[in-house]
Design a protein around this motif. Structure first.
Motif, PDB file in Angstrom:
ATOM      1  N   THR A 128     -10.092   7.751   2.501  1.00 38.84           N
ATOM      2  CA  THR A 128      -8.638   7.877   2.495  1.00 38.84           C
ATOM      3  C   THR A 128      -8.148   7.989   3.931  1.00 38.84           C
ATOM      4  O   THR A 128      -8.811   8.587   4.782  1.00 38.84           O
ATOM      5  CB  THR A 128      -8.178   9.106   1.688  1.00 38.84           C
ATOM      6  OG1 THR A 128      -8.733  10.293   2.278  1.00 38.84           O
ATOM      7  CG2 THR A 128      -8.631   8.995   0.247  1.00 38.84           C
ATOM      8  N   ALA A 140      -3.574   4.989   2.790  1.00 37.65           N
ATOM      9  CA  ALA A 140      -4.442   3.942   2.264  1.00 37.65           C
ATOM     10  C   ALA A 140      -5.713   4.581   1.714  1.00 37.65           C
ATOM     11  O   ALA A 140      -6.140   5.646   2.180  1.00 37.65           O
ATOM     12  CB  ALA A 140      -4.788   2.921   3.341  1.00 37.65           C
ATOM     13  N   GLN A 141      -6.291   3.925   0.716  1.00 33.29           N
ATOM     14  CA  GLN A 141      -7.539   4.405   0.129  1.00 33.29           C
ATOM     15  C   GLN A 141      -8.424   3.215  -0.207  1.00 33.29           C
ATOM     16  O   GLN A 141      -7.965   2.215  -0.753  1.00 33.29           O
ATOM     17  CB  GLN A 141      -7.264   5.231  -1.132  1.00 33.29           C
ATOM     18  CG  GLN A 141      -8.534   5.734  -1.809  1.00 33.29           C
ATOM     19  CD  GLN A 141      -8.258   6.682  -2.951  1.00 33.29           C
ATOM     20  OE1 GLN A 141      -7.319   7.478  -2.886  1.00 33.29           O
ATOM     21  NE2 GLN A 141      -9.058   6.602  -4.005  1.00 33.29           N
ATOM     22  N   SER A 156     -12.282  -1.785  -3.962  1.00 32.96           N
ATOM     23  CA  SER A 156     -10.838  -1.755  -4.224  1.00 32.96           C
ATOM     24  C   SER A 156     -10.113  -1.067  -3.080  1.00 32.96           C
ATOM     25  O   SER A 156     -10.683  -0.228  -2.371  1.00 32.96           O
ATOM     26  CB  SER A 156     -10.536  -1.033  -5.541  1.00 32.96           C
ATOM     27  OG  SER A 156     -10.991   0.306  -5.505  1.00 32.96           O
ATOM     28  N   ALA A 157      -8.865  -1.441  -2.910  1.00 30.15           N
ATOM     29  CA  ALA A 157      -8.035  -0.870  -1.844  1.00 30.15           C
ATOM     30  C   ALA A 157      -6.654  -0.587  -2.395  1.00 30.15           C
ATOM     31  O   ALA A 157      -6.138  -1.325  -3.256  1.00 30.15           O
ATOM     32  CB  ALA A 157      -7.950  -1.823  -0.658  1.00 30.15           C
ATOM     33  N   LEU A 158      -6.068   0.484  -1.899  1.00 32.07           N
ATOM     34  CA  LEU A 158      -4.732   0.897  -2.321  1.00 32.07           C
ATOM     35  C   LEU A 158      -3.998   1.433  -1.105  1.00 32.07           C
ATOM     36  O   LEU A 158      -4.550   2.220  -0.332  1.00 32.07           O
ATOM     37  CB  LEU A 158      -4.840   1.975  -3.406  1.00 32.07           C
ATOM     38  CG  LEU A 158      -3.534   2.617  -3.896  1.00 32.07           C
ATOM     39  CD1 LEU A 158      -2.730   1.606  -4.694  1.00 32.07           C
ATOM     40  CD2 LEU A 158      -3.843   3.842  -4.758  1.00 32.07           C
ATOM     41  N   SER A 160       0.236   2.516   0.482  1.00 31.21           N
ATOM     42  CA  SER A 160       1.650   2.736   0.156  1.00 31.21           C
ATOM     43  C   SER A 160       2.427   3.088   1.408  1.00 31.21           C
ATOM     44  O   SER A 160       1.886   3.654   2.360  1.00 31.21           O
ATOM     45  CB  SER A 160       1.797   3.852  -0.886  1.00 31.21           C
ATOM     46  OG  SER A 160       1.339   5.077  -0.373  1.00 31.21           O
ATOM     47  N   TYR A 185       3.733  -1.717  -0.754  1.00 27.31           N
ATOM     48  CA  TYR A 185       2.846  -0.953  -1.620  1.00 27.31           C
ATOM     49  C   TYR A 185       1.908  -1.972  -2.269  1.00 27.31           C
ATOM     50  O   TYR A 185       2.365  -2.919  -2.914  1.00 27.31           O
ATOM     51  CB  TYR A 185       3.622  -0.207  -2.703  1.00 27.31           C
ATOM     52  CG  TYR A 185       4.744   0.658  -2.168  1.00 27.31           C
ATOM     53  CD1 TYR A 185       4.559   2.019  -1.946  1.00 27.31           C
ATOM     54  CD2 TYR A 185       5.997   0.109  -1.883  1.00 27.31           C
ATOM     55  CE1 TYR A 185       5.587   2.808  -1.456  1.00 27.31           C
ATOM     56  CE2 TYR A 185       7.028   0.891  -1.391  1.00 27.31           C
ATOM     57  CZ  TYR A 185       6.817   2.235  -1.180  1.00 27.31           C
ATOM     58  OH  TYR A 185       7.830   3.013  -0.692  1.00 27.31           O
ATOM     59  N   ARG A 187      -2.249  -3.102  -3.900  1.00 30.36           N
ATOM     60  CA  ARG A 187      -3.592  -2.778  -4.385  1.00 30.36           C
ATOM     61  C   ARG A 187      -4.359  -4.086  -4.543  1.00 30.36           C
ATOM     62  O   ARG A 187      -3.777  -5.137  -4.833  1.00 30.36           O
ATOM     63  CB  ARG A 187      -3.525  -2.018  -5.713  1.00 30.36           C
ATOM     64  CG  ARG A 187      -2.899  -2.783  -6.855  1.00 30.36           C
ATOM     65  CD  ARG A 187      -2.971  -1.977  -8.152  1.00 30.36           C
ATOM     66  NE  ARG A 187      -2.189  -0.765  -8.058  1.00 30.36           N
ATOM     67  CZ  ARG A 187      -0.924  -0.671  -8.499  1.00 30.36           C
ATOM     68  NH1 ARG A 187      -0.340  -1.734  -9.022  1.00 30.36           N
ATOM     69  NH2 ARG A 187      -0.261   0.448  -8.404  1.00 30.36           N
ATOM     70  N   SER A 189      -8.499  -5.623  -5.769  1.00 26.90           N
ATOM     71  CA  SER A 189      -9.792  -5.310  -6.368  1.00 26.90           C
ATOM     72  C   SER A 189     -10.674  -6.549  -6.316  1.00 26.90           C
ATOM     73  O   SER A 189     -10.232  -7.646  -6.688  1.00 26.90           O
ATOM     74  CB  SER A 189      -9.606  -4.849  -7.817  1.00 26.90           C
ATOM     75  OG  SER A 189     -10.847  -4.603  -8.435  1.00 26.90           O
ATOM     76  N   ALA A 203      -4.977  -9.095  -6.702  1.00 26.69           N
ATOM     77  CA  ALA A 203      -4.185  -8.318  -5.741  1.00 26.69           C
ATOM     78  C   ALA A 203      -2.748  -8.247  -6.230  1.00 26.69           C
ATOM     79  O   ALA A 203      -2.252  -9.160  -6.905  1.00 26.69           O
ATOM     80  CB  ALA A 203      -4.239  -8.952  -4.354  1.00 26.69           C
TER      81      ALA A 203
END
Length: 652
Positions: A128, A140-141, A156-158, A160, A185, A187, A189, A203
């Motif tokens: 994170t 971001a994560q 995976s990435a997320l 915001s 924002y 995400r 995978s 995505a």
């Protein structure tokens, strides 16, 4: 013998400061003076051989190669951490300084938090990250999870509250020609098989409310929200844009499409097809009700090796309007080059305002939005051939005539011009843009005022050089009609020709024609002092019910010239019932309004006229005399008499 064994499983750094350098594709610790050396430890993944890249499945070998390098780069680092029992690494309230060596730009990220954890049992990785950006704090994560049964894993990435300017720093520079403060924002995978091949990728990118500002005039587009949904259909070698929404105020719709390879994989050519059926077009500044576009579509080919985007067909289709275009954009120069052609079907002015994209000729678009009320476009064609190094340079070079050409035929148009001058209606003419020159040639039209209708016999609206900052606008109108109606136009703000002399349009009778000339800078916030104008009126048997400068005027066949500073009148008229040759001027500008000595009237008077003016002298004069009548600075009038044409009799 005493031995020690130390196992470091967790590391936490509080308030540290890091200095990083980005140089090309490398990122390393250091500053501007640091010599970059190859780091020790697990070897970085080697670039994929060209043959492996070209033969990669999925249709997009470069994208696939990038994902392979990313995944193979994480794998050895993760395995080393697991083998050594390492569990977590954290940075709390750190300050990161990033130097982009190529761009010569340095940025600081205070309050940076980072937390990386490794699960030895499942080989899972979680990272994170949070820091300060252009739009505030963004996060971001990244997660990497392994399926114990199949051996596959998912990356995976997320993120915001990331802004476009955080990715492209120049877009956050107020001096840049393009700025954006839109929050992102997203995400993504990616699923990898046990052997490391990509099985699936998706995505989603959500764009929040923000502003796009562009051009030297700082035009703005307000985005409310938009969503992009992407899916990589690997078996069919297609990148699919699934139905995605966009909202720009009342302008909204759904767009979908696909990108796929064409030709040999080594050619790096990708065809694209995008379409938005039933979109609603309603720009905030058009003042028109929303319009439904049955179809908006674009298709073509992106050639990565040639660095050119070919748009083979682009169309906007509505009930009573259509625009079709084709062209190319080259990216092999310092700035993009453009070659394009577009045709316009007959359509209403309303449709033109709704279809006009803000990024195309924003200055002309702004004028149309502010001034065009109604009308019809009979036909139109646009052509452009702009070389690289001209657009988006921060400079305003004057374009040659063959660089850009626009021809529009307008009919039954109604539009305003300047100030509070009444709008022109039932106008027909041609709009021509040639290089950096813009011209509107008006063939005919009308100006309707309460007292009647004035004919517009000819007109020109021109911008001689749009490259000038700010550009000058020229307006020339030739009018004809009744004196009262012409007086209403001449009495419009900021001319106010009659009000300045305490007259009203209804006081006038007769006919005339007028030429109106206006020069003004094309920018917001102009004042009367910024505008240079002149009105020339030629009258025919004009009379005024009210005295003009204290005299009754009738049967006037004069040329009247009005500027911001003075009024000049030349011609013949009856003044107080006497036929006279008139040559008169007087100030009306605020700077000279009190200078009464500038007012003068030159009259040619016979015996009867002299008596009406109080210049009898019957005992000594007869015949015609010339008189120059001017105002005294102390009040009253002064007469200079020319007796060359008079007969003088002196009693003995």
């Amino acid at each position: 013998l005493l031995t020690f064994r130390v196992e470091v499983k967790q590391v936490e750094l509080t308030n540290p400061e890091f200095s990083l350098v980005r140089d090309g594709g490398a990122l390393y610790l250091g500053n501007a003076n640091t010599e970059h050396a190859t780091p020790s430890g697990p070897a970085a993944p080697a670039p994929l051989p060209d043959a492996e890249v070209d033969s990669a499945d999925g249709g997009f070998p470069d994208l696939l190669a990038g994902l392979y390098i990313l995944d193979r780069g994480i794998e050895p680092q993760l395995q080393m951490a697991i083998d050594r029992g390492f569990e977590s690494f954290a940075v709390v309230s750190g300050t990161v300084t990033l130097l982009d060596r190529e761009a010569g730009q340095e940025r600081r990220f205070p309050g940076t938090d980072l937390n990386v954890t490794v699960d030895k049992t499942t080989s899972a990785l979680t990272a994170t990250f949070a820091t300060s950006g252009y739009g505030g704090r963004w996060t971001a994560q990244i997660d990497r999870e392994v399926d114990a049964n199949s051996g596959s894993h998912v990356l995976s990435a997320l993120f915001s509250q990331l802004t476009i300017a955080d990715i492209f720093p120049s877009l956050g520079d107020d001096d840049h020609l393009l700025n954006a403060d839109i929050p992102l924002y997203g995400r993504a995978s990616i699923r990898f098989a046990k052997d490391g091949s990509v099985e699936d990728a998706t995505a989603r990118l959500d764009l929040g409310a923000g502003t796009i500002t562009f051009g030297e005039d700082r035009e703005t587009v307000l985005l409310d929200e938009a969503t992009m949904r992407l899916h990589w259909d690997i078996p069919n070698k297609t990148l699919v844009l699934e139905p995605s929404t966009f909202y720009f105020g009342e302008t909204r719709g759904i767009v979908s499409g696909k990108v796929y390879p064409t030709g040999d994989p080594a050619d790096r050519r990708y065809a694209f097809e995008f379409e938005s059926p039933g979109a609603i077009l309603a720009p905030r500044d058009s003042g028109e009700p929303p319009m439904v576009a049955q179809r908006i579509a674009a298709s073509g080919v992106l050639d990565l090796k040639a660095k050119v985007l070919n748009v083979e067909n682009a169309v906007i289709l509505a009930d009573d309007a259509a625009v079709a275009a084709a062209g190319s954009i080259g990216f092999d120069g310092p700035t993009p080059s453009v070659a394009m052609a577009a045709t316009f079907s007959p359509m209403s002015a309303r449709a033109v305002k709704q279809m006009w994209i803000p990024l195309i000729a924003p200055g002309a678009r702004r004028w149309v939005m502010q001034h065009v009320i109604s009308g019809r476009l009979a036909s139109g064609r646009f052509e452009a051939a702009i070389p690289a190094g001209v657009l988006w340079t921060g400079k305003r070079p004057r374009l040659p005539d063959d660089a850009m050409r626009l021809n529009l035929r307008i009919e039954n148009a109604q539009f305003s011009t300047f100030g509070k001058l009444p709008p022109i209606s039932n106008a027909s003419g041609n709009v021509v843009v040639s290089g950096s020159t813009v011209g509107i040639d008006l063939e005919k039209g009308e100006i309707k005022v309460p007292s009647g209708t004035v004919s517009v016999d000819n007109g020109v609206f021109a911008v001689p050089n749009t490259a000038k900052r700010p550009a000058d606008g020229l307006i020339e109108l030739q009018l004809s009609g009744d004196a009262e109606a012409l007086g209403e136009i001449a009495n419009s703000d900021p001319i106010d020709a009659l009000d300045r002399r305490k007259l009203a349009p209804a006081d006038l009778s007769g006919t005339g024609n007028a030429n109106i000339s206006i020069r003004l800078p094309l920018r917001d916030g102009i004042t009367d002092a910024d505008v240079d104008w002149k009105v020339v009126v030629n009258t025919h048997d004009v009379a005024s019910k009210k005295p003009v400068e204290g005299r009754a005027v009738s049967n006037a066949n004069v040329a009247l010239t009005v500027t911001p500073d003075e009024v000049a009148v030349y011609g013949k008229a009856k003044i107080d019932g006497a036929v006279a040759d008139v040559s008169m001027s007087f100030p009306i500008g605020t700077a000279t309004a009190g200078n009464a000595s500038d007012r003068h009237v030159r009259l040619v008077l016979d015996d009867a006229a002299r008596k009406r003016f109080g210049i009898g002298l019957d005992d000594v004069l007869s015949g015609t005399i010339s008189a120059l009548v001017s105002d005294n600075t102390t009040g009253g009038q002064h007469y200079d008499l020319d007796l060359k044409r008079a007969r003088r009799s002196l009693p003995g």
